[in-house]
Design a protein around this motif. Structure first.
Motif, PDB file in Angstrom:
ATOM      1  N   LYS A  52     -18.971  -7.047  -6.383  1.00 55.32           N
ATOM      2  CA  LYS A  52     -19.410  -6.525  -5.122  1.00 55.32           C
ATOM      3  C   LYS A  52     -18.430  -6.298  -4.059  1.00 55.32           C
ATOM      4  O   LYS A  52     -18.479  -5.289  -3.212  1.00 55.32           O
ATOM      5  CB  LYS A  52     -20.570  -7.522  -4.686  1.00 55.32           C
ATOM      6  N   ALA A  53     -17.599  -6.753  -4.099  1.00 50.61           N
ATOM      7  CA  ALA A  53     -16.237  -6.718  -3.029  1.00 50.61           C
ATOM      8  C   ALA A  53     -15.785  -5.420  -3.407  1.00 50.61           C
ATOM      9  O   ALA A  53     -15.453  -4.599  -2.423  1.00 50.61           O
ATOM     10  CB  ALA A  53     -15.193  -7.840  -3.210  1.00 50.61           C
ATOM     11  N   ARG A 100     -17.298  -2.962  -4.654  1.00 56.85           N
ATOM     12  CA  ARG A 100     -18.486  -1.959  -4.193  1.00 56.85           C
ATOM     13  C   ARG A 100     -18.204  -1.895  -2.715  1.00 56.85           C
ATOM     14  O   ARG A 100     -18.295  -0.386  -2.019  1.00 56.85           O
ATOM     15  CB  ARG A 100     -19.729  -2.485  -4.413  1.00 56.85           C
ATOM     16  N   ASP A 101     -17.919  -2.899  -2.107  1.00 58.25           N
ATOM     17  CA  ASP A 101     -18.304  -2.804  -0.363  1.00 58.25           C
ATOM     18  C   ASP A 101     -16.978  -2.275   0.171  1.00 58.25           C
ATOM     19  O   ASP A 101     -16.728  -1.552   1.198  1.00 58.25           O
ATOM     20  CB  ASP A 101     -18.384  -4.424   0.062  1.00 58.25           C
ATOM     21  N   ASP A 102     -15.715  -2.821  -0.342  1.00 57.33           N
ATOM     22  CA  ASP A 102     -14.655  -2.241   0.281  1.00 57.33           C
ATOM     23  C   ASP A 102     -13.230  -2.500  -0.614  1.00 57.33           C
ATOM     24  O   ASP A 102     -12.954  -3.592  -0.823  1.00 57.33           O
ATOM     25  CB  ASP A 102     -14.287  -2.931   1.631  1.00 57.33           C
ATOM     26  N   PHE A 158     -16.152  -7.634   3.427  1.00 64.24           N
ATOM     27  CA  PHE A 158     -17.230  -7.143   2.510  1.00 64.24           C
ATOM     28  C   PHE A 158     -18.675  -7.375   3.008  1.00 64.24           C
ATOM     29  O   PHE A 158     -19.199  -8.501   2.987  1.00 64.24           O
ATOM     30  CB  PHE A 158     -17.035  -7.993   1.108  1.00 64.24           C
ATOM     31  N   PHE A 161       0.874  -1.193  -0.057  1.00 63.37           N
ATOM     32  CA  PHE A 161      -0.011   0.149   0.106  1.00 63.37           C
ATOM     33  C   PHE A 161       0.911   1.334  -0.112  1.00 63.37           C
ATOM     34  O   PHE A 161       0.546   2.279  -0.486  1.00 63.37           O
ATOM     35  CB  PHE A 161      -0.750   0.030   1.146  1.00 63.37           C
ATOM     36  N   HIS A 219      -2.461  -6.335  -5.138  1.00 62.97           N
ATOM     37  CA  HIS A 219      -2.975  -7.664  -5.497  1.00 62.97           C
ATOM     38  C   HIS A 219      -1.846  -8.363  -5.933  1.00 62.97           C
ATOM     39  O   HIS A 219      -2.063  -9.649  -6.115  1.00 62.97           O
ATOM     40  CB  HIS A 219      -4.061  -7.294  -6.551  1.00 62.97           C
ATOM     41  N   GLU A 264     -21.860  -9.008   1.613  1.00 64.58           N
ATOM     42  CA  GLU A 264     -21.932 -10.136   1.172  1.00 64.58           C
ATOM     43  C   GLU A 264     -22.130 -11.408   2.096  1.00 64.58           C
ATOM     44  O   GLU A 264     -21.626 -11.038   3.242  1.00 64.58           O
ATOM     45  CB  GLU A 264     -20.598 -10.605   0.281  1.00 64.58           C
ATOM     46  N   PHE A 292      -6.777  -6.938   8.982  1.00 67.49           N
ATOM     47  CA  PHE A 292      -6.685  -5.473   9.226  1.00 67.49           C
ATOM     48  C   PHE A 292      -7.041  -5.281  10.583  1.00 67.49           C
ATOM     49  O   PHE A 292      -7.797  -5.906  11.096  1.00 67.49           O
ATOM     50  CB  PHE A 292      -7.857  -4.652   8.158  1.00 67.49           C
ATOM     51  N   THR A 346      -6.779 -17.190  -0.178  1.00 69.41           N
ATOM     52  CA  THR A 346      -5.775 -16.859  -1.310  1.00 69.41           C
ATOM     53  C   THR A 346      -4.542 -17.873  -1.182  1.00 69.41           C
ATOM     54  O   THR A 346      -3.644 -17.460  -1.996  1.00 69.41           O
ATOM     55  CB  THR A 346      -5.493 -15.421  -0.997  1.00 69.41           C
ATOM     56  N   VAL A 362     -16.698 -10.527  -7.072  1.00 73.13           N
ATOM     57  CA  VAL A 362     -15.567  -9.692  -7.053  1.00 73.13           C
ATOM     58  C   VAL A 362     -16.052  -8.074  -7.176  1.00 73.13           C
ATOM     59  O   VAL A 362     -15.654  -7.201  -6.685  1.00 73.13           O
ATOM     60  CB  VAL A 362     -14.545  -9.935  -8.181  1.00 73.13           C
ATOM     61  N   ILE A 403     -14.363 -14.807  -2.691  1.00 72.97           N
ATOM     62  CA  ILE A 403     -13.600 -13.697  -3.187  1.00 72.97           C
ATOM     63  C   ILE A 403     -12.340 -13.875  -3.096  1.00 72.97           C
ATOM     64  O   ILE A 403     -11.398 -13.431  -3.702  1.00 72.97           O
ATOM     65  CB  ILE A 403     -14.282 -12.510  -2.651  1.00 72.97           C
ATOM     66  N   VAL A 413      -8.252 -15.130  -6.406  1.00 76.52           N
ATOM     67  CA  VAL A 413      -6.862 -14.694  -6.776  1.00 76.52           C
ATOM     68  C   VAL A 413      -6.142 -15.962  -7.580  1.00 76.52           C
ATOM     69  O   VAL A 413      -5.345 -15.942  -8.236  1.00 76.52           O
ATOM     70  CB  VAL A 413      -6.035 -14.141  -5.696  1.00 76.52           C
ATOM     71  N   ILE A 424     -10.439  -1.361  -0.699  1.00 76.88           N
ATOM     72  CA  ILE A 424      -8.822  -1.678  -0.339  1.00 76.88           C
ATOM     73  C   ILE A 424      -9.050  -2.894   0.087  1.00 76.88           C
ATOM     74  O   ILE A 424      -7.893  -3.746  -0.203  1.00 76.88           O
ATOM     75  CB  ILE A 424      -8.766  -0.678   1.022  1.00 76.88           C
ATOM     76  N   ALA A 425      -9.783  -3.413   1.043  1.00 76.96           N
ATOM     77  CA  ALA A 425      -9.804  -4.947   1.152  1.00 76.96           C
ATOM     78  C   ALA A 425      -9.875  -5.759  -0.028  1.00 76.96           C
ATOM     79  O   ALA A 425      -9.073  -6.887  -0.170  1.00 76.96           O
ATOM     80  CB  ALA A 425     -11.229  -5.281   1.990  1.00 76.96           C
ATOM     81  N   ALA A 426     -10.488  -5.209  -1.132  1.00 76.55           N
ATOM     82  CA  ALA A 426     -10.513  -6.315  -2.231  1.00 76.55           C
ATOM     83  C   ALA A 426      -9.106  -6.255  -2.898  1.00 76.55           C
ATOM     84  O   ALA A 426      -8.643  -7.201  -3.409  1.00 76.55           O
ATOM     85  CB  ALA A 426     -11.475  -5.643  -3.343  1.00 76.55           C
ATOM     86  N   ARG A 427      -8.510  -5.220  -2.975  1.00 78.83           N
ATOM     87  CA  ARG A 427      -7.005  -5.272  -3.290  1.00 78.83           C
ATOM     88  C   ARG A 427      -5.982  -6.223  -2.724  1.00 78.83           C
ATOM     89  O   ARG A 427      -5.393  -6.853  -3.288  1.00 78.83           O
ATOM     90  CB  ARG A 427      -6.524  -3.887  -3.381  1.00 78.83           C
ATOM     91  N   VAL A 428      -6.214  -6.106  -1.340  1.00 77.86           N
ATOM     92  CA  VAL A 428      -5.500  -7.013  -0.583  1.00 77.86           C
ATOM     93  C   VAL A 428      -5.742  -8.480  -0.762  1.00 77.86           C
ATOM     94  O   VAL A 428      -4.888  -9.416  -0.664  1.00 77.86           O
ATOM     95  CB  VAL A 428      -5.599  -6.455   1.053  1.00 77.86           C
ATOM     96  N   MET A 429      -7.043  -8.450  -1.079  1.00 76.10           N
ATOM     97  CA  MET A 429      -7.466 -10.036  -1.280  1.00 76.10           C
ATOM     98  C   MET A 429      -7.090 -10.363  -2.831  1.00 76.10           C
ATOM     99  O   MET A 429      -7.415 -11.531  -3.266  1.00 76.10           O
ATOM    100  CB  MET A 429      -9.106 -10.217  -1.370  1.00 76.10           C
ATOM    101  N   GLY A 430      -6.152  -9.666  -3.474  1.00 72.72           N
ATOM    102  CA  GLY A 430      -5.658 -10.080  -4.924  1.00 72.72           C
ATOM    103  C   GLY A 430      -6.493  -9.672  -6.010  1.00 72.72           C
ATOM    104  O   GLY A 430      -6.374 -10.062  -7.007  1.00 72.72           O
ATOM    105  N   VAL A 431      -7.458  -8.913  -5.841  1.00 73.00           N
ATOM    106  CA  VAL A 431      -8.446  -8.257  -6.834  1.00 73.00           C
ATOM    107  C   VAL A 431      -7.713  -7.347  -7.651  1.00 73.00           C
ATOM    108  O   VAL A 431      -7.323  -6.110  -7.132  1.00 73.00           O
ATOM    109  CB  VAL A 431      -9.900  -7.850  -6.104  1.00 73.00           C
ATOM    110  N   ASN A 432      -7.549  -7.420  -8.820  1.00 75.83           N
ATOM    111  CA  ASN A 432      -7.054  -6.238  -9.866  1.00 75.83           C
ATOM    112  C   ASN A 432      -8.315  -5.152  -9.923  1.00 75.83           C
ATOM    113  O   ASN A 432      -8.842  -5.304 -10.767  1.00 75.83           O
ATOM    114  CB  ASN A 432      -6.596  -6.732 -10.960  1.00 75.83           C
ATOM    115  N   CYS A 447      -0.618 -10.161  -3.224  1.00 78.79           N
ATOM    116  CA  CYS A 447      -1.197 -11.091  -2.608  1.00 78.79           C
ATOM    117  C   CYS A 447      -0.999 -12.366  -3.394  1.00 78.79           C
ATOM    118  O   CYS A 447      -1.019 -13.536  -2.833  1.00 78.79           O
ATOM    119  CB  CYS A 447      -2.876 -10.737  -2.790  1.00 78.79           C
TER     120      CYS A 447
END
Ligand SMILES: Nc1ncnc2c1ncn2[C@@H]1O[C@H](COP(=O)(O)OP(=O)(O)OP(=O)(O)O)[C@@H](O)[C@H]1O
Ligand SMILES: [Mg+2]
Lengths: 262, 347
Positions: B199-200, B202-204, A93, A55, A76, A96, A87, A171, B197, A104, A108, B206-214, A79
């Motif tokens: 929806k992730a 949309r929800d957060d 999320f 970050f 990403h 969800e 955190f 992951t 992904v 989710i 990855v 930063i958390a999505a990026r940490v979970m490996g989402v581009n 990860c």
């Protein structure tokens, strides 16, 4: 257990304007270990995690993971390389379900492209099923099965903490970094957390780096502890050495009495 | 019975019933009612496409009118015969590839969608780095740029004169077939892990990026898919009205779609469908408030635009009193329906 470091920070410096949050910090995390990172409030611990997970790009120094430099790589991609985190203030999320949250996390490692499920390709359907099964399995192993269909934001606090870990495990990391996992827990719960961390290490074959204020947890579970104050490393060693280190006692004076938890 | 098979059978049944109803409507209802039914289908496509971008991926986009304009123009230019085009372009000669193109209707709609998606991609690359309100303003600006381009590219678009006499191909069945295609694609997509992904993000984020989402990549993807279906909706709309001109595609059009999405529920497919039907019918029936009427002996002249005033008030009330809209993020599913019936039986 091998002793070659899985993760290493070389002279990392991270400044925010005039604030030096991390100052020329070098530390390493051996593969297979549970390593602790402690320090008073504002010492720069979370900033270290944010540097590790991509970050922040440090102004100086390097982060190496499995010998490879990952400084400044996008979160990403880090990860994907095998570092997962939680955190300090839970970030699930919220809209969800618990199951979706874990799925989710699985994304990855997913191979099929986005249009494949739209066209009903059998390989995509197979992979989606495998992901759902893997996620359910993870929920089961972390005692979250009863919440599978519940909205994540409606879960009790302790379950949310575990769900965040389940999502990180999805992951397939080799290094798990936990930012104050015991925050907001009562003594029984943190006791359970200690066993849980031990279990994670053996069952999932993980290396764990954790920030924690609860000294009982830190001293009980960590093989090696690094102590930070004002962004600088002031001590490192095993629980015994840290407990008796005068600099550490000084840093925590007026705060937590380390020996009372011995 | 296995609930998956049951649900699939029920879906087929529902589509068959819808098909029969449309067949009946086509032969028995008057033109005005058929037009309303057509509009419902087109508005539903538009609402679904915006819901994907805004409701499911959390990107506040106000560029829908731009994508619709591209879809409508591309489709119109494809279905008009070369002769028609030569006659209609009086300000400037129609330029070469456009002058000879003549394609079947289905292809023209698809082409409209694809070009809208391409424009979406061009817009997305610089703009999606912005978040929140900035994104809204930037997309609004881009939609306006598209409109200005259409006004000025006279050799291609016939400029401010617009295009008239587009041969009408979009019957009830055609429009609803496109709606079904849209629904099918979006439901498959949103129920897959890629949907999770979105929806992730949309929800957060930063958390999505940490979970490996581009995150950036998936935002671009969602935006382009949304633009694609907006282009298709625009193409169908243009064909339905048989006349298009640049003045049609102002912010007001985006506002209409946005209103349907918000009223139905951000992040609810069935919500968007329901509110498309309700709001389209309301918009038509509210035409009455624009007619002259007499009140306590006074003759009040008709006030054009009164409808939109009423609708702005309705939207205001939704935002004040029921922010999650009709459905919130919930969906009406067969399973939920059966559970509801079960509970009624046992109660
Ligand atoms: N994004 C930022 N911008 C400016 N300053 C920051 C930023 N992030 C952290 N800091 C500063 O860096 C210092 C270290 O903060 P950090 O959050 O890393 O501490 P910490 O050790 O995690 O503390 P705590 O135990 O309270 O969680 C603090 O002085 C903080 O104000
Ligand atoms: Mg912290």
């Amino acid at each position: 257990m091998s002793t070659s470091p899985l993760l290493a920070l070389d002279s990392v410096t991270m400044r925010f304007g005039g604030v030096v949050a991390v100052d020329n910090l070098s530390l390493h995390v051996p593969a297979g270990s549970v390593t602790g990172l402690i320090g008073p409030n504002g010492a720069g611990k979370t900033t270290v995690f944010n540097v590790i997970t991509g970050f922040y790009t440090p102004q100086a120094g390097n982060v190496r993971f499995r010998g490879e430099t990952i400084t400044g790589r996008q979160p990403h991609l880090i990860c994907k390389a095998g570092i997962a985190r939680t955190f300090q203030n839970i970030r699930l999320f919220g809209n969800e379900t618990a199951l979706q949250n874990v799925m989710i996390g699985c994304h990855v490692r997913q191979k099929s492209a986005w249009w494949m499920p739209v066209l009903c390709l059998p390989q995509a359907a197979r992979e989606e099923r495998a992901i759902a099964e893997k996620s359910l399995e993870l929920l089961k192993r972390l005692d979250l099965m009863i919440y599978a269909g519940e909205k994540a934001s409606s879960l009790p606090y302790g379950a949310q903490r575990r769900l965040e870990i389940a999502r990180a495990l999805a992951t397939d990391p080799s290094l798990l970094v936990l930012d104050e996992p015991a925050a907001g827990m009562n003594p029984q719960e943190s006791q359970a957390l200690m066993h849980f961390i031990e279990r994670l290490r053996t069952e999932f074959n993980l290396t764990i780096l954790l920030i924690e204020h609860d000294m009982k947890v830190v001293m009980g579970v960590c093989d090696h502890i690094w102590v930070l104050e004002y962004g600088k490393l002031i001590a490192d060693g095993d629980a015994q050495a840290i407990r008796n280190n005068p600099k550490v006692i000084e840093a925590y004076l007026g705060g937590e009495d380390l020996n009372s938890h011995a | 019975m296995n609930s998956v098979i049951r649900n699939r059978l029920l879906n087929v049944l529902l589509i068959a019933v819808l098909g029969l109803f449309l067949y009946w409507a086509e032969h028995n209802l008057d033109g005005y009612k058929i037009q309303i039914l057509n509009l419902i289908a087109v508005n539903a496509i538009l609402a679904l496409s915006l819901n994907l971008i805004y409701g499911f991926t959390g990107m506040f986009s106000l560029g829908h009118a731009g994508f619709m304009a591209i879809g409508a123009y591309v489709s119109a230019l494809c279905v008009l015969s070369p002769d028609q085009k030569e006659m209609m372009w009086i300000l400037e000669e129609v330029v070469w590839p456009v002058s000879v193109i003549h394609t079947p209707f289905w292809f023209s709609v698809l082409a409209g969608g694809i070009l809208a998606a391409l424009f979406g991609l061009i817009i997305a690359l610089p703009v999606l780095r912005l978040g929140g309100d900035y994104l809204g303003i930037a997309t609004l600006g881009f939609a306006e740029i598209i409109r200005v381009l259409i006004v000025n590219a006279t050799p291609i678009t016939n400029g401010s004169l617009g295009i008239k006499g587009i041969p009408m191909h979009s019957t009830l069945l055609v429009n609803y077939a496109w709606l079904l295609v849209t629904l099918y694609c979006l439901i498959r997509l949103l129920n897959s892990n890629v949907g999770n992904v979105f929806k992730a993000i949309r929800d957060d984020e930063i958390a999505a990026r940490v979970m490996g989402v581009n995150v950036f990549g998936y935002k671009v993807l969602s935006f382009c898919i949304g633009a694609f279906f907006a282009g298709i909706g625009g193409a169908l709309m243009g064909n339905l009205l048989t006349t298009i001109d640049p003045k049609m595609f102002t912010f007001l059009l985006t506002f209409n779609v946005l209103m349907i999405v918000v009223a139905g529920g951000l992040g609810s497919i069935t919500g968007s469908l329901l509110s498309s039907a309700i709001i389209t019918v309301l918009l038509e029936s509210l035409r009455a408030v624009e007619d002259p009427f007499s009140l306590a002996g006074f003759d009040v002249p008709g006030i054009p635009g009164m409808r939109m005033v009423v609708f702005s008030l309705v939207l205001l009330c939704i935002i004040l009193y029921r922010r999650e809209g009709l459905m919130g993020m919930r969906e009406i599913t067969w399973n939920a329906l059966f559970r509801f019936i079960d509970r009624r039986k046992h109660a």
